[in-house]
Scaffold this active site. Structure first.
Site, PDB file in Angstrom:
ATOM      1  N   PRO A  22      32.471  34.627  53.077  1.00 14.03           N
ATOM      2  CG  PRO A  22      33.907  35.299  51.596  1.00 14.03           C
ATOM      3  CD  PRO A  22      33.802  34.356  52.641  1.00 14.03           C
ATOM      4  CG  ASN A  23      29.929  38.270  49.189  1.00 12.31           C
ATOM      5  OD1 ASN A  23      29.584  39.364  49.667  1.00 12.31           O
ATOM      6  ND2 ASN A  23      30.954  37.769  48.723  1.00 12.31           N
ATOM      7  CB  ALA A  37      35.051  34.286  47.338  1.00 14.76           C
ATOM      8  NE  ARG A  86      26.697  35.547  46.829  1.00 11.22           N
ATOM      9  CZ  ARG A  86      27.668  34.697  47.095  1.00 11.22           C
ATOM     10  NH1 ARG A  86      27.572  33.919  47.966  1.00 11.22           N
ATOM     11  NH2 ARG A  86      28.752  34.571  46.418  1.00 11.22           N
ATOM     12  CG  ASN A 125      29.881  27.556  51.502  1.00 10.33           C
ATOM     13  OD1 ASN A 125      31.020  27.992  50.910  1.00 10.33           O
ATOM     14  ND2 ASN A 125      28.565  27.621  51.067  1.00 10.33           N
ATOM     15  CD  GLU A 144      35.338  22.262  50.108  1.00  7.90           C
ATOM     16  OE1 GLU A 144      36.169  21.324  50.133  1.00  7.90           O
ATOM     17  OE2 GLU A 144      35.436  23.422  49.130  1.00  7.90           O
ATOM     18  CE1 TYR A 169      26.418  30.193  45.614  1.00  9.53           C
ATOM     19  CE2 TYR A 169      25.838  32.826  44.626  1.00  9.53           C
ATOM     20  CZ  TYR A 169      26.870  31.658  44.739  1.00  9.53           C
ATOM     21  OH  TYR A 169      28.240  31.562  44.354  1.00  9.53           O
ATOM     22  CG  HIS A 209      31.171  24.683  47.835  1.00  5.17           C
ATOM     23  ND1 HIS A 209      31.882  26.014  48.143  1.00  5.17           N
ATOM     24  CD2 HIS A 209      32.428  23.921  47.925  1.00  5.17           C
ATOM     25  CE1 HIS A 209      32.945  25.850  48.637  1.00  5.17           C
ATOM     26  NE2 HIS A 209      33.357  24.406  48.468  1.00  5.17           N
ATOM     27  NE  ARG A 255      28.715  29.344  40.026  1.00 13.08           N
ATOM     28  CZ  ARG A 255      28.393  30.223  40.955  1.00 13.08           C
ATOM     29  NH1 ARG A 255      28.724  29.541  42.401  1.00 13.08           N
ATOM     30  NH2 ARG A 255      28.533  31.469  40.786  1.00 13.08           N
TER      31      ARG A 255
HETATM   32  C1  DQA Z   1      29.919  28.912  47.097  1.00 14.92           C
HETATM   33  C2  DQA Z   1      30.578  28.796  45.564  1.00 14.92           C
HETATM   34  C3  DQA Z   1      31.832  29.971  45.667  1.00 14.92           C
HETATM   35  O1  DQA Z   1      32.314  29.712  44.396  1.00 14.92           O
HETATM   36  C4  DQA Z   1      31.495  31.357  45.783  1.00 14.92           C
HETATM   37  O2  DQA Z   1      32.306  32.111  45.846  1.00 14.92           O
HETATM   38  C5  DQA Z   1      30.171  31.547  46.892  1.00 14.92           C
HETATM   39  C6  DQA Z   1      29.498  30.459  47.276  1.00 14.92           C
HETATM   40  C7  DQA Z   1      28.661  28.237  47.162  1.00 14.92           C
HETATM   41  O3  DQA Z   1      28.133  27.944  48.070  1.00 14.92           O
HETATM   42  O4  DQA Z   1      28.297  27.529  45.956  1.00 14.92           O
HETATM   43  O5  DQA Z   1      30.427  32.507  47.516  1.00 14.92           O
HETATM   44  O6  DQA Z   1      30.800  28.673  48.240  1.00 14.92           O
END
Ligand code: DQA
Length: 158
Positions: free
Chosen positions: A9-10, A76, A17, A73, A97, A22, A99, A106
């Site tokens: 998501p997102n 959240a 964003r 990835n 995985e 990011y 990020h 964080r």
């Molecule tokens: C994320 C880190 C997560 O905590 C966050 O909710 C994201 C992006 C990252 O790529 O750093 O949406 O996965």
């Protein structure tokens, strides 16, 4: 061999964003770079993004018998999703995985990944470049699997 890339998501909002966290690269740009690396190394690659947990579970299930490895990835859902973790275990293939941010420096709730214990490895904190590192890792892992299969086949010929 085929690599499935799954984005949570997102991540469709990358480039817009929280640029300070990011970066400015859009998801399509990241995917174009990954596609180039896949092509250069003779791998197929498919991309998927969803804001819905169940759709991510469905996509992981679809990888069974279709893909050889997953780069994910979970965004959240990383910190909450037992369903995604169980789907990864069921898929029974190498999973890397990724990020973009360093989740370990964080908020406390981000440092826990439900997914990490069932993956081959986790890449965090290198920005969008982390996806490139994930590609290199996955190509290495799948290359080793391919070599082992070839050796096994040769052995069986004898
Ligand atoms: C994320 C880190 C997560 O905590 C966050 O909710 C994201 C992006 C990252 O790529 O750093 O949406 O996965």
């Amino acid at each position: 061999m085929k690599i499935a890339v799954i984005q949570g998501p997102n991540l469709n909002l990358l480039g817009h964003r929280e640029q300070n966290v990011y970066g400015v690269m859009k998801l399509e740009e990241i995917h174009t770079q990954m596609e180039n690396v896949a092509k250069q190394n003779g791998f197929e690659i498919e991309f998927f993004q969803s804001n819905l947990e169940g759709e991510i579970v469905d996509r992981i299930q679809e990888c069974i018998g279709d893909a050889d490895g997953i780069i994910i990835n979970p965004a959240a859902y990383t910190h909450t999703s037992i369903a995604i973790r169980d789907a990864i275990v069921a898929a029974n293939m190498p999973v890397v995985e990724v990020h973009i941010s360093n989740i370990h420096r964080r908020e406390d709730f981000r440092s826990k990944s439900m997914i990490a214990p069932v993956t081959s490895g986790q890449i965090v904190g290198f920005g969008p470049f982390g996806y490139h590192l994930a590609m290199i890792s996955m190509i290495q892992i799948l290359g080793e699997i391919q070599a082992a299969r070839a050796a096994q086949a040769k052995q069986e010929e004898k």
